[in-house]
Design an enzyme around this catalytic site. Structure first.
Site, mmCIF file in Angstrom:
data_model
loop_
_atom_site.group_PDB
_atom_site.id
_atom_site.type_symbol
_atom_site.label_atom_id
_atom_site.label_comp_id
_atom_site.label_asym_id
_atom_site.label_seq_id
_atom_site.Cartn_x
_atom_site.Cartn_y
_atom_site.Cartn_z
ATOM 1 N N ARG A 118 0.627 -1.072 0.018
ATOM 2 C CA ARG A 118 -0.015 0.041 -0.010
ATOM 3 C C ARG A 118 0.828 1.150 0.193
ATOM 4 N NH1 ARG A 118 -3.447 0.910 4.530
ATOM 5 N NH2 ARG A 118 -4.832 1.897 3.425
ATOM 6 N N LYS A 183 3.431 -8.910 11.728
ATOM 7 C CA LYS A 183 3.061 -9.141 10.448
ATOM 8 C C LYS A 183 3.431 -10.296 9.614
ATOM 9 C CE LYS A 183 2.220 -6.436 6.243
ATOM 10 N NZ LYS A 183 2.409 -5.148 5.537
ATOM 11 N N ARG A 318 -2.099 1.211 14.918
ATOM 12 C CA ARG A 318 -1.010 0.692 15.632
ATOM 13 C C ARG A 318 -1.285 0.341 16.993
ATOM 14 N NH1 ARG A 318 0.580 0.805 11.125
ATOM 15 N NH2 ARG A 318 2.500 1.667 10.119
#
Length: 320
Positions: A118, A183, A318
């Site tokens: 992104r 991630k 976050r």
């Protein structure tokens, strides 16, 4: 692809995980030992972990299962499937062909030279370590109906991984998969179309399977591999087939029921559900408790003013 033919043939020879002398490799490929050495250097720049032992030759650390179109198609129905070992970007490849692709067409690669995430970020794509998959989908309901599609894709990927024995896979709003707060995969949905017409979507995902530590040093956030979440890692062709099948199923469900059919499925997997978070929207920061998503795919954030929905491409999330 022709310029990579010798390198790909060299990887195929090394994929058994055994040692092969430079002389034997050269004879098999019809090139000199010096040429073998040069090609090995290029393969290492692609992220292939090839080592050399004096007197024995070259080897990979373990066997490498290369992606195979026939093996994938034996496990899933797909109207069009291409496996392109070396590509700039699987998403870009499909974007350039949306006018001719059937709905559900897929492209996979072993190595992306210009993979992207992104906001134009680079997506690190070493050869054979992970899974890089893009799918074309046509939404007859138009661009407005694509709102929240990255959430649907995240749910589909997480559920596919669960079906293969992975435990603890979570989704992060709006477009990532996490394992133990690190991630695991990223999703990029790119669309085109005009108001009143069908929307053309290219859905890309990059899934870390066995990213080498040396390659991962360039990643600017905490990351992990699927190998950490699975006692027995599925074969890459089996994994690709499972993901394609689940994506087809989820996207068909989405067309029938919209986001409402995915709200509870998302909230079950939400990595930040009922946890304190920060929403970063440009220079603005909003802190609160994440309370899942609503039927439009908006993030629900509880602050002192109550629970409010947040939706937009520039919002990032976050954990506090």
């Amino acid at each position: 692809m022709k310029e990579h033919a010798t390198r790909l043939a060299l990887i195929a020879k090394l994929a058994d995980g055994q040692f092969h002398s430079g002389e034997a490799l050269g004879e098999a490929l019809g090139i000199s030992r010096a040429a073998v050495s040069k090609h090995i250097k290029v393969l290492r720049s692609w992220g292939v972990d090839i080592f050399r032992l004096q007197g024995k030759g070259y080897s990979l650390p373990a066997k490498l299962e290369l992606l195979d179109c026939d093996k994938i198609l034996a496990q899933v129905k797909c109207p069009s499937l291409e496996v392109i070992p070396v590509i700039d970007s699987t998403n870009q490849y499909l974007l350039e062909r949306v006018a001719t692709l059937p709905k559900g067409a897929c492209c996979l690669a072993e190595y992306q030279q210009a993979g992207r995430g992104r906001r134009g970020r680079q997506w690190l794509s070493p050869f054979g370590s992970n899974l890089y998959l893009s799918m074309y989908w046509r939404l007859d309901a138009g661009i407005a109906a694509a709102m929240g599609l990255s959430l649907v894709v995240g749910v589909a990927i997480a559920e596919a991984l669960e079906s293969l024995g992975a435990e603890g896979i979570k989704v992060k709003w709006p477009n990532d998969l996490y394992y133990q707060d690190r991630k695991l995969a990223g999703i990029l949905v790119e669309l085109s179309g005009q108001a009143g017409e069908a929307a053309h979507l290219v859905i890309g995902m990059g899934l870390n399977i066995a990213m080498p530590e040396a390659e991962g040093e360039a990643i600017e956030q905490s990351w992990t591999n699927l190998s950490e979440a699975c006692d027995s890692l599925p074969e890459r062709n089996e994994l690709a087939a499972a993901l394609i099948n689940q994506l087809h199923s989820a996207l068909n469900d989405y067309e029938e029921s919209g986001m409402e059919g995915f709200t509870s499925r998302w909230n079950r997997l939400d990595n930040f559900l009922d946890r304190p978070v920060k929403l970063l929207m440009g220079n603005r920061v909003v802190e609160g408790i994440a309370r899942g998503i609503n039927s439009q795919g908006a993030l629900l954030l509880e602050t002192e003013q109550g629970i409010s929905p947040y939706l937009g491409g520039e919002i990032s999330l976050r954990g506090c």
